[in-house]
Motif scaffolding. Sequence first.
Motif, PDB file in Angstrom:
ATOM      1  N   GLY A 102      58.682  64.218  30.427  1.00 30.26           N
ATOM      2  CA  GLY A 102      59.228  65.001  31.530  1.00 30.26           C
ATOM      3  C   GLY A 102      58.652  64.578  32.862  1.00 30.26           C
ATOM      4  N   LEU A 103      57.359  64.331  32.908  1.00 30.41           N
ATOM      5  CA  LEU A 103      56.715  63.875  34.134  1.00 30.41           C
ATOM      6  C   LEU A 103      57.256  62.512  34.562  1.00 30.41           C
ATOM      7  N   LEU A 104      57.446  61.606  33.607  1.00 35.04           N
ATOM      8  CA  LEU A 104      57.976  60.284  33.934  1.00 35.04           C
ATOM      9  C   LEU A 104      59.414  60.382  34.458  1.00 35.04           C
ATOM     10  N   PHE A 105      60.249  61.209  33.819  1.00 33.12           N
ATOM     11  CA  PHE A 105      61.615  61.382  34.303  1.00 33.12           C
ATOM     12  C   PHE A 105      61.638  62.025  35.685  1.00 33.12           C
ATOM     13  N   GLY A 106      60.783  62.980  35.942  1.00 32.81           N
ATOM     14  CA  GLY A 106      60.717  63.615  37.250  1.00 32.81           C
ATOM     15  C   GLY A 106      60.324  62.631  38.341  1.00 32.81           C
ATOM     16  N   LEU A 107      59.319  61.811  38.052  1.00 31.75           N
ATOM     17  CA  LEU A 107      58.903  60.805  39.026  1.00 31.75           C
ATOM     18  C   LEU A 107      60.002  59.767  39.249  1.00 31.75           C
ATOM     19  N   ALA A 108      60.698  59.375  38.177  1.00 29.33           N
ATOM     20  CA  ALA A 108      61.787  58.412  38.311  1.00 29.33           C
ATOM     21  C   ALA A 108      62.912  59.002  39.164  1.00 29.33           C
ATOM     22  N   ALA A 109      63.226  60.277  38.974  1.00 27.26           N
ATOM     23  CA  ALA A 109      64.270  60.914  39.772  1.00 27.26           C
ATOM     24  C   ALA A 109      63.856  61.003  41.234  1.00 27.26           C
ATOM     25  N   LEU A 110      62.615  61.357  41.494  1.00 28.49           N
ATOM     26  CA  LEU A 110      62.118  61.434  42.861  1.00 28.49           C
ATOM     27  C   LEU A 110      62.168  60.068  43.530  1.00 28.49           C
ATOM     28  N   PHE A 111      61.707  59.048  42.831  1.00 28.80           N
ATOM     29  CA  PHE A 111      61.731  57.699  43.368  1.00 28.80           C
ATOM     30  C   PHE A 111      63.178  57.230  43.591  1.00 28.80           C
ATOM     31  N   GLY A 112      64.080  57.545  42.650  1.00 29.61           N
ATOM     32  CA  GLY A 112      65.478  57.144  42.772  1.00 29.61           C
ATOM     33  C   GLY A 112      66.154  57.772  43.985  1.00 29.61           C
ATOM     34  N   THR A 113      65.859  59.039  44.269  1.00 34.35           N
ATOM     35  CA  THR A 113      66.465  59.685  45.437  1.00 34.35           C
ATOM     36  C   THR A 113      65.947  59.081  46.730  1.00 34.35           C
ATOM     37  N   LYS A 114      64.681  58.688  46.738  1.00 34.39           N
ATOM     38  CA  LYS A 114      64.125  58.034  47.935  1.00 34.39           C
ATOM     39  C   LYS A 114      64.780  56.675  48.155  1.00 34.39           C
ATOM     40  N   VAL A 115      64.917  55.889  47.081  1.00 37.71           N
ATOM     41  CA  VAL A 115      65.490  54.545  47.190  1.00 37.71           C
ATOM     42  C   VAL A 115      66.960  54.615  47.594  1.00 37.71           C
ATOM     43  N   LEU A 116      67.709  55.556  47.020  1.00 40.72           N
ATOM     44  CA  LEU A 116      69.137  55.660  47.312  1.00 40.72           C
ATOM     45  C   LEU A 116      69.428  56.411  48.607  1.00 40.72           C
ATOM     46  N   GLY A 117      68.413  56.984  49.212  1.00 38.25           N
ATOM     47  CA  GLY A 117      68.586  57.692  50.469  1.00 38.25           C
ATOM     48  C   GLY A 117      69.199  59.067  50.303  1.00 38.25           C
ATOM     49  N   LEU A 118      69.095  59.663  49.135  1.00 43.16           N
ATOM     50  CA  LEU A 118      69.671  60.976  48.889  1.00 43.16           C
ATOM     51  C   LEU A 118      68.761  62.117  49.314  1.00 43.16           C
ATOM     52  N   ASP A 119      67.575  61.800  49.781  1.00 49.75           N
ATOM     53  CA  ASP A 119      66.631  62.853  50.166  1.00 49.75           C
ATOM     54  C   ASP A 119      66.817  63.317  51.606  1.00 49.75           C
ATOM     55  N   GLY A 120      67.706  62.669  52.383  1.00 46.11           N
ATOM     56  CA  GLY A 120      67.960  63.074  53.760  1.00 46.11           C
ATOM     57  C   GLY A 120      67.010  62.414  54.746  1.00 46.11           C
ATOM     58  N   GLY A 121      65.961  61.802  54.308  1.00 46.62           N
ATOM     59  CA  GLY A 121      65.008  61.179  55.211  1.00 46.62           C
ATOM     60  C   GLY A 121      65.410  59.772  55.602  1.00 46.62           C
ATOM     61  N   GLY A 122      66.399  59.203  54.933  1.00 46.44           N
ATOM     62  CA  GLY A 122      66.791  57.828  55.184  1.00 46.44           C
ATOM     63  C   GLY A 122      67.837  57.673  56.267  1.00 46.44           C
ATOM     64  N   VAL A 123      68.238  58.728  56.965  1.00 52.97           N
ATOM     65  CA  VAL A 123      69.245  58.633  58.014  1.00 52.97           C
ATOM     66  C   VAL A 123      68.591  58.042  59.257  1.00 52.97           C
TER      67      VAL A 123
END
Length: 181
Positions: A24-45
């Motif tokens: 679960g921890l690994l999947f959570g970190l992968a999801a967090l990293f994936g949102t940062k890379v794909l720009g889905l976190d809102g900070g990439g604008v």
Amino acid sequence: MSESKDRPVLTGLVALVAVAAVVGLLFGLAALFGTKVLGLDGGGVDASAEATSGSETTMYLPEPEPTETTEPTTTAEAQPGQAPSSTETTPAEQISLSASQVSVSPMQQIDLTGTYAQGEGAILQVQRLEGGTWSDFPVTVSVSNQTFSTYVQTSQAGVNRFRVKDTDSDLTSNEVEVTVG
């Protein structure tokens, strides 16, 4: 004997929980990293895209203001002492009801459909004529896109008359007849 050999089920459960926590921890970190890379976190604008969009997200709600209402005007108003013209809509004309079947077997589905132009979101109560009075049938339907559709089932043999009634305004539709039996 060691303690783990005495309780194999407990040892297995502890190991299972530990593995689930790690996965679960690994999947959570992968999801967090994936949102940062794909720009889905809102900070990439970037600033240029934000400047051209011209809108900012805010939680501000404006103060409500009263709206002005106007009385509807009619083209042919009745003169004092005259009967209203026949062009005025009656409740039956405002809610139109039809039945897909004219004759069914007992407990066979009777499809009721109709239109209600001014009734967007209204709840309509299906009614049946019983002994000269309209009784609520245990079916309601809501109006969506100015239309409604439902079905009823009855074992009451003979001619059954149905209509729908707006639960808020008490407007009623035309009657439809379905022969059961």
